[in-house]
Design a protein around this motif. Structure first.
Motif, PDB file in Angstrom:
ATOM      1  N   GLY A 237       0.038 -10.609  -3.027  1.00  0.00           N
ATOM      2  CA  GLY A 237       0.670 -10.024  -3.995  1.00  0.00           C
ATOM      3  C   GLY A 237       2.165  -9.783  -2.762  1.00  0.00           C
ATOM      4  O   GLY A 237       2.017  -9.873  -2.037  1.00  0.00           O
ATOM      5  N   SER A 238       2.885  -9.178  -4.032  1.00  0.00           N
ATOM      6  CA  SER A 238       3.935  -8.377  -3.397  1.00  0.00           C
ATOM      7  C   SER A 238       3.925  -6.586  -3.731  1.00  0.00           C
ATOM      8  O   SER A 238       3.420  -6.727  -5.354  1.00  0.00           O
ATOM      9  CB  SER A 238       4.941  -8.617  -3.753  1.00  0.00           C
ATOM     10  OG  SER A 238       5.182  -9.646  -3.303  1.00  0.00           O
ATOM     11  N   MET A 239       4.323  -6.002  -2.987  1.00  0.00           N
ATOM     12  CA  MET A 239       4.664  -4.108  -2.801  1.00  0.00           C
ATOM     13  C   MET A 239       5.934  -4.297  -3.735  1.00  0.00           C
ATOM     14  O   MET A 239       6.673  -4.427  -2.317  1.00  0.00           O
ATOM     15  CB  MET A 239       3.563  -3.051  -2.272  1.00  0.00           C
ATOM     16  CG  MET A 239       2.186  -3.531  -3.000  1.00  0.00           C
ATOM     17  SD  MET A 239       1.049  -2.704  -1.808  1.00  0.00           S
ATOM     18  CE  MET A 239       1.824  -3.069   0.337  1.00  0.00           C
ATOM     19  N   GLY A 240       6.744  -3.482  -4.216  1.00  0.00           N
ATOM     20  CA  GLY A 240       8.258  -3.293  -3.809  1.00  0.00           C
ATOM     21  C   GLY A 240       7.933  -1.428  -3.808  1.00  0.00           C
ATOM     22  O   GLY A 240       7.427  -0.617  -4.596  1.00  0.00           O
ATOM     23  N   PHE A 241       9.239  -0.789  -3.114  1.00  0.00           N
ATOM     24  CA  PHE A 241       9.156  -0.055  -2.624  1.00  0.00           C
ATOM     25  C   PHE A 241       9.433   1.422  -2.971  1.00  0.00           C
ATOM     26  O   PHE A 241      10.786   0.235  -3.189  1.00  0.00           O
ATOM     27  CB  PHE A 241       8.727   0.528  -0.839  1.00  0.00           C
ATOM     28  CG  PHE A 241       7.658  -0.065  -0.330  1.00  0.00           C
ATOM     29  CD1 PHE A 241       6.749   1.132   0.059  1.00  0.00           C
ATOM     30  CD2 PHE A 241       6.997  -1.523  -0.414  1.00  0.00           C
ATOM     31  CE1 PHE A 241       5.645   0.886   0.863  1.00  0.00           C
ATOM     32  CE2 PHE A 241       5.697  -1.281  -0.126  1.00  0.00           C
ATOM     33  CZ  PHE A 241       5.202  -0.187   0.580  1.00  0.00           C
ATOM     34  N   ALA A 242       9.963   2.750  -3.551  1.00  0.00           N
ATOM     35  CA  ALA A 242      10.796   3.298  -3.712  1.00  0.00           C
ATOM     36  C   ALA A 242      12.049   2.710  -2.976  1.00  0.00           C
ATOM     37  O   ALA A 242      13.417   3.684  -3.367  1.00  0.00           O
ATOM     38  CB  ALA A 242      10.934   4.432  -3.948  1.00  0.00           C
ATOM     39  N   SER A 243      12.015   2.923  -1.992  1.00  0.00           N
ATOM     40  CA  SER A 243      12.618   2.809  -0.579  1.00  0.00           C
ATOM     41  C   SER A 243      13.988   1.092  -0.841  1.00  0.00           C
ATOM     42  O   SER A 243      15.131   1.180  -0.513  1.00  0.00           O
ATOM     43  CB  SER A 243      12.517   2.427   0.818  1.00  0.00           C
ATOM     44  OG  SER A 243      11.763   1.793   1.246  1.00  0.00           O
ATOM     45  N   GLY A 244      12.971  -0.092  -1.568  1.00  0.00           N
ATOM     46  CA  GLY A 244      13.623  -1.059  -1.779  1.00  0.00           C
ATOM     47  C   GLY A 244      13.672  -2.348  -1.032  1.00  0.00           C
ATOM     48  O   GLY A 244      13.661  -3.624  -1.458  1.00  0.00           O
ATOM     49  N   VAL A 245      12.015  -1.657  -0.188  1.00  0.00           N
ATOM     50  CA  VAL A 245      11.567  -2.401   0.137  1.00  0.00           C
ATOM     51  C   VAL A 245      10.865  -3.626  -0.147  1.00  0.00           C
ATOM     52  O   VAL A 245      10.017  -2.815  -1.254  1.00  0.00           O
ATOM     53  CB  VAL A 245      11.029  -1.926   1.478  1.00  0.00           C
ATOM     54  CG1 VAL A 245       9.789  -3.055   2.549  1.00  0.00           C
ATOM     55  CG2 VAL A 245      11.879  -1.255   2.638  1.00  0.00           C
ATOM     56  N   ILE A 246      10.933  -4.531  -0.420  1.00  0.00           N
ATOM     57  CA  ILE A 246       9.359  -5.899  -0.730  1.00  0.00           C
ATOM     58  C   ILE A 246       8.575  -6.044   0.470  1.00  0.00           C
ATOM     59  O   ILE A 246       8.720  -6.687   1.700  1.00  0.00           O
ATOM     60  CB  ILE A 246      10.369  -6.596  -1.517  1.00  0.00           C
ATOM     61  CG1 ILE A 246      10.778  -6.386  -2.849  1.00  0.00           C
ATOM     62  CG2 ILE A 246       9.064  -7.668  -2.093  1.00  0.00           C
ATOM     63  CD1 ILE A 246      11.752  -7.634  -3.101  1.00  0.00           C
ATOM     64  N   VAL A 247       6.834  -5.943   0.565  1.00  0.00           N
ATOM     65  CA  VAL A 247       6.300  -6.166   1.078  1.00  0.00           C
ATOM     66  C   VAL A 247       4.830  -7.365   0.706  1.00  0.00           C
ATOM     67  O   VAL A 247       4.949  -6.644  -0.555  1.00  0.00           O
ATOM     68  CB  VAL A 247       5.553  -5.728   1.752  1.00  0.00           C
ATOM     69  CG1 VAL A 247       4.365  -5.314   2.714  1.00  0.00           C
ATOM     70  CG2 VAL A 247       6.608  -3.626   2.645  1.00  0.00           C
ATOM     71  N   GLN A 248       4.968  -8.067   1.579  1.00  0.00           N
ATOM     72  CA  GLN A 248       3.936  -9.331   0.967  1.00  0.00           C
ATOM     73  C   GLN A 248       2.376  -9.259   1.317  1.00  0.00           C
ATOM     74  O   GLN A 248       2.350  -8.290   2.743  1.00  0.00           O
ATOM     75  CB  GLN A 248       4.072 -11.030   1.245  1.00  0.00           C
ATOM     76  CG  GLN A 248       5.691 -11.584   0.858  1.00  0.00           C
ATOM     77  CD  GLN A 248       6.573 -12.250   1.944  1.00  0.00           C
ATOM     78  OE1 GLN A 248       6.826 -12.219   2.562  1.00  0.00           O
ATOM     79  NE2 GLN A 248       5.844 -13.422   1.346  1.00  0.00           N
ATOM     80  N   VAL A 249       1.832  -9.346   1.085  1.00  0.00           N
ATOM     81  CA  VAL A 249      -0.183  -8.611   1.145  1.00  0.00           C
ATOM     82  C   VAL A 249      -1.053 -10.162   1.237  1.00  0.00           C
ATOM     83  O   VAL A 249      -0.683 -11.210  -0.247  1.00  0.00           O
ATOM     84  CB  VAL A 249      -0.538  -7.601  -0.171  1.00  0.00           C
ATOM     85  CG1 VAL A 249      -1.315  -7.213   0.239  1.00  0.00           C
ATOM     86  CG2 VAL A 249       0.829  -6.516   0.325  1.00  0.00           C
ATOM     87  N   ALA A 250      -1.688 -10.371   1.853  1.00  0.00           N
ATOM     88  CA  ALA A 250      -2.829 -10.829   1.587  1.00  0.00           C
ATOM     89  C   ALA A 250      -4.370 -10.190   2.176  1.00  0.00           C
ATOM     90  O   ALA A 250      -3.980  -9.830   3.611  1.00  0.00           O
ATOM     91  CB  ALA A 250      -2.414 -12.261   2.339  1.00  0.00           C
ATOM     92  N   MET A 251      -5.115  -9.823   1.315  1.00  0.00           N
ATOM     93  CA  MET A 251      -6.523  -9.641   1.631  1.00  0.00           C
ATOM     94  C   MET A 251      -7.413 -10.693   0.943  1.00  0.00           C
ATOM     95  O   MET A 251      -7.514 -10.540   0.110  1.00  0.00           O
ATOM     96  CB  MET A 251      -6.894  -7.959   0.848  1.00  0.00           C
ATOM     97  CG  MET A 251      -5.617  -6.706   0.731  1.00  0.00           C
ATOM     98  SD  MET A 251      -6.140  -5.777   2.485  1.00  0.00           S
ATOM     99  CE  MET A 251      -4.679  -5.671   3.124  1.00  0.00           C
ATOM    100  N   SER A 252      -8.311 -10.784   2.415  1.00  0.00           N
ATOM    101  CA  SER A 252      -9.670 -11.878   1.582  1.00  0.00           C
ATOM    102  C   SER A 252     -10.515 -12.051   1.908  1.00  0.00           C
ATOM    103  O   SER A 252     -10.454 -11.677   4.008  1.00  0.00           O
ATOM    104  CB  SER A 252      -8.447 -13.253   2.085  1.00  0.00           C
ATOM    105  OG  SER A 252     -10.054 -14.115   1.422  1.00  0.00           O
TER     106      SER A 252
END
Length: 368
Positions: A237-252
């Motif tokens: 998935g993805s996390m959107g931060f208050a700073s405007g940064v978008i981080v892609q995530v994979a946990m498996s």
């Protein structure tokens, strides 16, 4: 720090992770120790386990009831299994003790919120692992981000993908039970470090899957036992931060291997590689704009980079109590991370972007 004062602590839960905590607290395996922590005793629902661990470290084993009643114990370090974190934490608060929990803070946002709000109403403190974001490599990465050399922050990636724990852990069943899974198990390290680097998360989008409904243990002493899988084992998935940064995530727990670095932060002027947030040290690298620009190692000149300082967050919390200042690995931060992790499950299940309600302050950088 704290003018040589010490805070009495008791540890509840003396399984595998307690050894790492005690080595860091007491100064074993070449670690300097944390003199502010005065370990008064160890307790476990299995008294024989507490006795064995106490004997190993020259400490006193006691019952949970005796520990909670001991006026010399001001802070309970809760190293029980995830599903017991909030129950034990509430018992500690009811006894008038501050509480520091192993990660995650709880297995559901609602119960974690109850713990934090109960502590606040009683004038007590909650702390929580992970504290690895206080390690030298991660504080050095924080200094790079804060310097502005990356330019405008744009995005990032967070990857933790392994085959699972059944090949090495002596009793891995809880990793596949409610309260387990790659997100609740390892997500706290990655998300906490990202909040340390980038500030709070505001929204989450995700998809997940469960590749197998059973796992066969191949490690001793339960080799051959079959474990039911009750949780998602591959989450993206993805996390959107208050700073405007978008981080892609994979946990498996379903991936044989990969070549992604654990954490990367991208800016308009440079990119940053951050080492494994499950450790305090590691190599920090930066690459500036330009096709011919190389990746360069950033010297780590911050403390707590060369060793397993598991309990650094406890020591910072103890000093903060004695000095009457905020502690860094605090309950608001851990509750935010728990809400974000729960949002991955909700976003995947409901097919929507989930808004995050909590907004903790970014922890203060750790001074040398």
């Amino acid at each position: 720090m704290a003018d040589g004062k010490r805070l009495g602590i008791g540890i509840i839960g003396t399984g595998n992770i307690s050894s790492a905590y005690l080595k860091a607290m007491l100064g074993r395996d070449g670690l300097p120790g944390f003199p502010v922590l005065d370990v008064k005793g160890l307790a476990d629902m299995r008294p024989e386990i507490a006795e064995a661990r106490a004997g190993e470290f020259g400490l006193r084993a006691m019952s949970i009831e005796a520990m909670l009643a001991d006026p010399e114990v001001a802070l309970i370090v809760n190293l029980t299994i995830p599903r017991a974190h909030v129950e034990v934490g509430l018992r500690a608060l009811a006894a008038g003790k501050h509480v520091y929990s192993e990660k995650p803070l709880g297995v559901a946002f609602a119960e974690g919120k109850e713990l934090v709000e109960t502590a606040r109403a009683k004038g007590l403190r909650v702390g929580s692992a992970p504290d690895t974001f206080l390690g030298g490599a991660h504080q050095q990465a924080r200094a790079v981000v804060d310097s502005g050399v990356l330019g405008q922050l744009v995005g990032g990636t967070a990857f933790m993908m392994i085959p699972g724990h059944e090949s090495w852990h002596p009793d891995p069943a809880f990793y596949y039970d409610i309260g387990g899974g790659p997100m609740l198990d390892m997500g706290p390290y990655y998300i906490t470090d990202l909040v340390n680097l980038l500030g709070p998360v505001t929204r989450v989008a995700a998809m997940s899957s469960t590749s197998r409904l059973e796992r066969t243990i191949t490690s001793a002493p339960k080799r051959g036992d079959v474990v039911p899988v009750k949780i998602a084992t591959h989450i993206t998935g993805s996390m959107g931060f208050a700073s405007g940064v978008i981080v892609q995530v994979a946990m498996s727990f379903d991936v044989a291997g990969h070549k992604h670095t654990p954490l990367e932060i991208y800016g308009t002027e440079a990119s940053l590689i951050v080492p494994d947030p499950n450790h305090f040290g590691g190599t920090v690298e930066i690459k500036k704009v330009g096709r011919e620009e190389p990746w360069n190692e950033v010297p780590v000149d911050t403390p707590y980079a060369a060793g397993n300082y598991r309990s650094l967050g406890v020591a910072d919390m103890a000093e903060a109590i004695l000095e009457d200042r905020p502690h860094r690995a605090n309950g608001d931060l851990a509750l935010h991370v728990l809400e974000v992790m729960e949002a991955f499950e909700a976003a995947s299940r409901e097919g929507r972007t989930v808004d995050i309600s909590t907004r903790p302050e970014r922890p203060a950088a750790l001074a040398g």
